[in-house]
Design a protein around this motif. Structure first.
Motif, short mmCIF file in Angstrom:
data_model
loop_
_atom_site.label_atom_id
_atom_site.label_comp_id
_atom_site.label_asym_id
_atom_site.label_seq_id
_atom_site.Cartn_x
_atom_site.Cartn_y
_atom_site.Cartn_z
N LEU A 5 0.88 -1.16 0.00
CA LEU A 5 0.00 0.00 0.00
C LEU A 5 0.92 1.22 0.00
CD1 LEU A 5 -2.96 1.02 0.18
CD2 LEU A 5 -2.61 1.16 2.64
N ILE A 6 0.91 1.94 -1.11
CA ILE A 6 1.77 3.11 -1.25
C ILE A 6 0.88 4.34 -1.08
CG2 ILE A 6 3.35 4.35 -2.78
CD1 ILE A 6 3.86 1.60 -4.16
N ALA A 7 1.15 5.09 -0.04
CA ALA A 7 0.27 6.19 0.34
C ALA A 7 1.04 7.50 0.46
CB ALA A 7 -0.42 5.87 1.67
N VAL A 8 0.51 8.54 -0.16
CA VAL A 8 1.08 9.87 0.01
C VAL A 8 0.70 10.35 1.40
CG1 VAL A 8 1.01 12.27 -0.79
CG2 VAL A 8 0.99 10.39 -2.46
N GLY A 9 1.69 10.80 2.14
CA GLY A 9 1.45 11.29 3.50
C GLY A 9 2.28 10.51 4.49
N GLU A 10 2.69 11.19 5.51
CA GLU A 10 3.54 10.58 6.53
C GLU A 10 2.95 10.79 7.91
OE1 GLU A 10 7.93 11.14 4.73
OE2 GLU A 10 6.90 13.01 5.22
N ARG A 11 3.37 9.95 8.83
CA ARG A 11 2.98 10.07 10.23
C ARG A 11 1.47 10.03 10.45
NH1 ARG A 11 6.94 13.55 9.15
NH2 ARG A 11 5.63 15.40 9.13
N ALA A 12 0.91 8.86 10.22
CA ALA A 12 -0.52 8.67 10.46
C ALA A 12 -0.82 8.86 11.95
CB ALA A 12 -0.93 7.27 10.03
N VAL A 60 5.62 8.15 -5.90
CA VAL A 60 4.76 6.96 -5.86
C VAL A 60 5.22 5.95 -6.90
CG1 VAL A 60 2.42 6.14 -6.38
CG2 VAL A 60 2.73 8.09 -4.85
N ILE A 61 5.44 6.40 -8.12
CA ILE A 61 5.88 5.50 -9.19
C ILE A 61 7.23 4.87 -8.84
CG2 ILE A 61 6.65 5.43 -11.59
CD1 ILE A 61 4.29 7.38 -12.20
N ALA A 62 8.13 5.64 -8.25
CA ALA A 62 9.44 5.10 -7.86
C ALA A 62 9.31 4.02 -6.78
CB ALA A 62 10.34 6.24 -7.36
N ALA A 63 8.25 4.06 -5.98
CA ALA A 63 8.05 3.08 -4.90
C ALA A 63 7.38 1.79 -5.37
CB ALA A 63 7.23 3.72 -3.78
N LEU A 64 6.98 1.73 -6.62
CA LEU A 64 6.29 0.53 -7.12
C LEU A 64 7.24 -0.65 -7.21
CD1 LEU A 64 4.16 2.02 -10.05
CD2 LEU A 64 3.31 1.11 -7.87
N PRO A 65 6.80 -1.82 -6.77
CA PRO A 65 7.61 -3.02 -6.98
C PRO A 65 7.64 -3.37 -8.47
CG PRO A 65 5.80 -3.43 -5.43
CD PRO A 65 5.58 -2.08 -6.03
N TRP A 92 -6.45 -11.66 -9.25
CA TRP A 92 -5.07 -11.17 -9.15
C TRP A 92 -4.12 -12.28 -8.71
CZ3 TRP A 92 -7.18 -6.57 -5.91
CH2 TRP A 92 -7.80 -5.65 -6.76
N ARG A 93 -4.56 -13.10 -7.78
CA ARG A 93 -3.73 -14.22 -7.32
C ARG A 93 -3.40 -15.16 -8.48
NH1 ARG A 93 -6.51 -16.00 -1.58
NH2 ARG A 93 -5.36 -14.53 -0.29
N ALA A 94 -4.38 -15.40 -9.33
CA ALA A 94 -4.18 -16.29 -10.49
C ALA A 94 -3.13 -15.74 -11.44
CB ALA A 94 -5.50 -16.51 -11.22
N GLN A 95 -2.93 -14.43 -11.45
CA GLN A 95 -1.92 -13.83 -12.32
C GLN A 95 -0.51 -13.98 -11.76
OE1 GLN A 95 -2.80 -9.91 -13.80
NE2 GLN A 95 -4.99 -10.34 -13.86
N GLY A 96 -0.40 -14.28 -10.46
CA GLY A 96 0.89 -14.54 -9.85
C GLY A 96 1.80 -13.32 -9.73
N ARG A 97 1.23 -12.14 -9.71
CA ARG A 97 2.02 -10.92 -9.58
C ARG A 97 1.78 -10.29 -8.21
NH1 ARG A 97 -0.05 -7.53 -14.58
NH2 ARG A 97 1.39 -5.97 -13.78
N ASP A 98 2.77 -9.56 -7.73
CA ASP A 98 2.57 -8.79 -6.52
C ASP A 98 1.60 -7.65 -6.83
OD1 ASP A 98 4.21 -10.36 -4.95
OD2 ASP A 98 5.97 -9.10 -5.25
N LEU A 99 1.00 -7.12 -5.78
CA LEU A 99 0.01 -6.05 -5.92
C LEU A 99 0.54 -4.75 -5.32
CD1 LEU A 99 -3.14 -8.00 -4.71
CD2 LEU A 99 -2.56 -7.41 -7.07
N ALA A 100 0.13 -3.64 -5.91
CA ALA A 100 0.41 -2.32 -5.34
C ALA A 100 -0.87 -1.52 -5.37
CB ALA A 100 1.51 -1.62 -6.13
#
Length: 156
Positions: A5-12, A60-65, A92-100
Motif C-alpha cells: 500500500l503506497i500512500a502519500v502522506g507521513e505520520r498517520a 509513488v511510481i518510484a516506490a512501485l515493486p 489477481w492471485r491467479a496472475q501470480g504478480r505482486d500487488l500495489a
C-alpha cells in the motif's frame, strides 16, 4: 503474492496506525501487506498544487515493486462490493504478480500515476480523509482474503 500500500502522506495518527497494524497482522498469512509512505509535495501560499501532485506522483511510481499489478484508489474507479473485491483478489492471485495499491495526496493522483494503474478502485462516493483510506483499504483486503478462505469474519 505480496501487496504494498503506497500512500502519500507521513505520520498517520496513532489510531490509524494501530488499526492498520491490526489488519496488516491479520492479513500476514493470506496476503502480506506492506505500507510505504511517500512524502507529500510542498503546498501552501505561493506554491503550485499541480507541481506538488506531480512530485508526489513521481515518488509513488518510484516506490512501485517491479512487475506489480497496480490498483489506484480513486473516486472515479470501480466501487466493488466486498464480494466483488474478493473475486478481484482471486483473479489477481491467479496472475501470480505482486500487488500495489496507491493512495494519492489531497488533489488525488498525478496523471502519470493514473496512467500506470492497471485497475482503479473506488471506496464509494464519500470523500474520505486519506489517512482513513489506508485503514478502510486494509480492512477490505482482509475481508476479501477472509471470504476466499471461508473464514467467518464476513457475515453479510
Amino acid at each position: 503474492m505480496k501487496a504494498r500500500l503506497i500512500a502519500v502522506g507521513e505520520r498517520a495518527p496513532r489510531w490509524v496506525a494501530e488499526g492498520f497494524g491490526e489488519y496488516q497482522k491479520r492479513l500476514s498469512h493470506w496476503l502480506p501487506l506492506e505500507l510505504v509512505e511517500v512524502e507529500p509535495g510542498l503546498r501552501g501560499k505561493g506554491r503550485d498544487a499541480a507541481r506538488a501532485m506531480q512530485d508526489e506522483g513521481a515518488r509513488v511510481i518510484a516506490a512501485l515493486p517491479k512487475n506489480a499489478l497496480v490498483v489506484t484508489l480513486d473516486g472515479r474507479g470501480k466501487p466493488w462490493s466486498s464480494e466483488q473485491l474478493a473475486q478481484r483478489l482471486e483473479h489477481w492471485r491467479a496472475q501470480g504478480r505482486d500487488l500495489a495499491f496507491l493512495i494519492g495526496g489531497p488533489e488525488g493522483h498525478a496523471p502519470d500515476v493514473l496512467a500506470r494503474g492497471d485497475e482503479s478502485w473506488s471506496l464509494g462516493p464519500l470523500t474520505l480523509p486519506h489517512m482513513l483510506v489506508r485503514l478502510v483499504a486494509a480492512e477490505q483486503l482482509y475481508r476479501a482474503a477472509a471470504l476466499l478462505a471461508n473464514h467467518p469474519y464476513h457475515r453479510a
